[in-house]
Scaffold this motif. Structure first.
Motif, short mmCIF file in Angstrom:
data_model
loop_
_atom_site.label_atom_id
_atom_site.label_comp_id
_atom_site.label_asym_id
_atom_site.label_seq_id
_atom_site.Cartn_x
_atom_site.Cartn_y
_atom_site.Cartn_z
N UNK A 189 -17.13 -5.92 -6.02
CA UNK A 189 -17.10 -5.26 -4.56
C UNK A 189 -16.01 -4.12 -4.74
N UNK A 190 -15.11 -4.12 -4.89
CA UNK A 190 -14.10 -2.94 -5.05
C UNK A 190 -14.29 -1.83 -5.99
N UNK A 191 -14.86 -2.21 -7.27
CA UNK A 191 -15.33 -1.35 -8.28
C UNK A 191 -14.05 -0.58 -8.56
N UNK A 192 -13.12 -1.00 -9.11
CA UNK A 192 -11.78 -0.28 -9.44
C UNK A 192 -12.23 0.58 -10.91
N UNK A 193 -11.39 1.27 -11.13
CA UNK A 193 -11.45 2.09 -12.67
C UNK A 193 -11.55 1.39 -13.56
N UNK A 197 0.92 -1.25 0.07
CA UNK A 197 -0.12 -0.01 0.07
C UNK A 197 1.09 1.20 -0.05
N UNK A 198 1.85 1.49 0.82
CA UNK A 198 2.76 2.23 0.76
C UNK A 198 3.38 2.71 -0.62
N UNK A 199 3.90 1.37 -1.21
CA UNK A 199 4.52 1.64 -2.44
C UNK A 199 3.58 2.26 -3.46
N UNK A 200 2.45 1.83 -3.58
CA UNK A 200 1.31 2.21 -4.50
C UNK A 200 1.15 3.84 -4.04
N UNK A 201 1.14 4.11 -3.00
CA UNK A 201 1.22 5.83 -2.57
C UNK A 201 2.04 6.48 -2.89
N UNK A 222 -6.00 -6.06 -2.52
CA UNK A 222 -6.75 -5.44 -3.30
C UNK A 222 -7.81 -4.60 -2.64
N UNK A 223 -8.47 -4.91 -1.61
CA UNK A 223 -9.11 -4.18 -0.89
C UNK A 223 -8.48 -3.12 -0.07
N UNK A 224 -7.39 -3.28 0.53
CA UNK A 224 -6.70 -2.36 1.06
C UNK A 224 -5.96 -1.18 0.27
N UNK A 225 -5.92 -1.66 -0.99
CA UNK A 225 -5.38 -0.43 -1.91
C UNK A 225 -6.61 0.44 -2.41
N UNK A 226 -7.74 -0.14 -2.36
CA UNK A 226 -8.77 0.74 -2.79
C UNK A 226 -8.93 2.28 -2.40
N UNK A 227 -8.80 2.22 -1.07
CA UNK A 227 -8.98 3.83 -0.51
C UNK A 227 -7.64 4.56 -0.72
N UNK A 228 -6.37 4.11 -1.17
CA UNK A 228 -5.22 4.69 -1.37
C UNK A 228 -5.02 4.99 -2.77
N UNK A 229 -5.56 4.42 -3.81
CA UNK A 229 -5.35 4.66 -5.10
C UNK A 229 -6.36 5.91 -5.69
N UNK A 230 -6.03 6.88 -5.75
CA UNK A 230 -6.56 8.10 -6.11
C UNK A 230 -6.53 8.43 -7.79
N UNK A 231 -5.33 7.65 -8.31
CA UNK A 231 -5.31 7.86 -9.90
C UNK A 231 -6.31 6.62 -10.34
#
Length: 237
Positions: A83-87, A26-30, A56-65
């Motif tokens: 459930x996650x509804x990614x872009x 998650x930190x790497x994605x941020x 995949x769930x943990x990343x959802x609130x942190x991926x703003x792109x």
């Protein structure tokens, strides 16, 4: 400008090799977003040998792109994406024991299955993409599935380019041109690197997005993640 989506599977592989949570995906994605990446890609597999479903769930609130989830649309994967509804969801025909993605869909043979899955994702507001080999018939087949985009499987190009054969780009150019005419967006990924990305981007009309993981993480070991992100962005301008 072609968007850069960073595939972070290799970070999860490194984490899993020792247990614990270092490095933290998650930190790497941020961080890659902070450094300028325009998307984050993950590809969870059934055995969770790198990215885990919980990631995949943990990343959802942190991926703003743009958040892109790749995978074979088995029931567990489909449920997670809904459930996650990614872009974007990118459908890849991986076998369970595949080391990495090694082929695109036969969009003609699998048309009915793909139509059903894609309709479900699109009903939920999720952009869809299909991983395909650079074959004109597969582009036409992709159009019939109702997908929004195709992702060109670029391993063959990357291999031939490394041998000095720049003509290997031609099937990809033809497929991109046809996809543009058919109204399909064009993404690309697999074995793209700092060495070949500029040439690929300059020759592929309407290239919307590239997804790069293995090469980018490997290059970052020597050059640093922030530097490498900036180098990719420069080559994609």
């Amino acid at each position: 400008m072609t968007k850069l989506s960073v595939n972070i599977n290799k970070i999860a592989t490194l984490r899993n090799s020792r247990g614990g949570d270092l490095p933290n995906v998650v930190q790497f994605a941020k961080d890659v977003q902070r450094f300028g990446a325009e998307g984050v890609t993950i590809h969870p597999r059934p055995d969770e040998r790198h990215i885990r479903y919980q990631d995949a769930y943990d990343l959802k609130p942190e991926v703003y792109t743009e958040y892109n989830i790749e995978g074979n649309p088995i029931p567990k994967f489909v449920d997670m994406v809904l459930e996650i509804k990614p872009t974007q969801v990118t459908l890849v025909p991986d076998s369970v024991d595949a080391l990495t993605s090694n082929a695109g869909w036969d969009t003609i043979k699998n048309k009915d299955f793909l139509v059903e899955v894609i309709q479900e994702f699109k009903r939920n507001g999720i952009r869809t993409s299909i991983f395909v080999d650079p074959d004109l018939k597969q582009m036409e087949g992709a159009k019939e599935t109702g997908t929004d985009r195709i992702e060109l499987y670029t391993e063959a190009f990357a291999h031939q380019y490394g041998l000095g054969n720049k003509e290997a780009i031609q099937p990809y150019v033809a497929c991109a041109e046809l996809s543009n005419k058919l109204g399909l967006g064009v993404n690309a990924g697999h074995d793209l690197s700092l060495d070949n990305i500029h040439y690929f981007k300059e020759n592929i009309p309407g290239l919307l997005e590239v997804s790069i993981g293995h090469a980018l993480v490997s290059e970052s070991l020597y050059l640093g993640v922030e530097n490498v992100i900036q180098m990719y962005l420069q080559r994609l301008k």
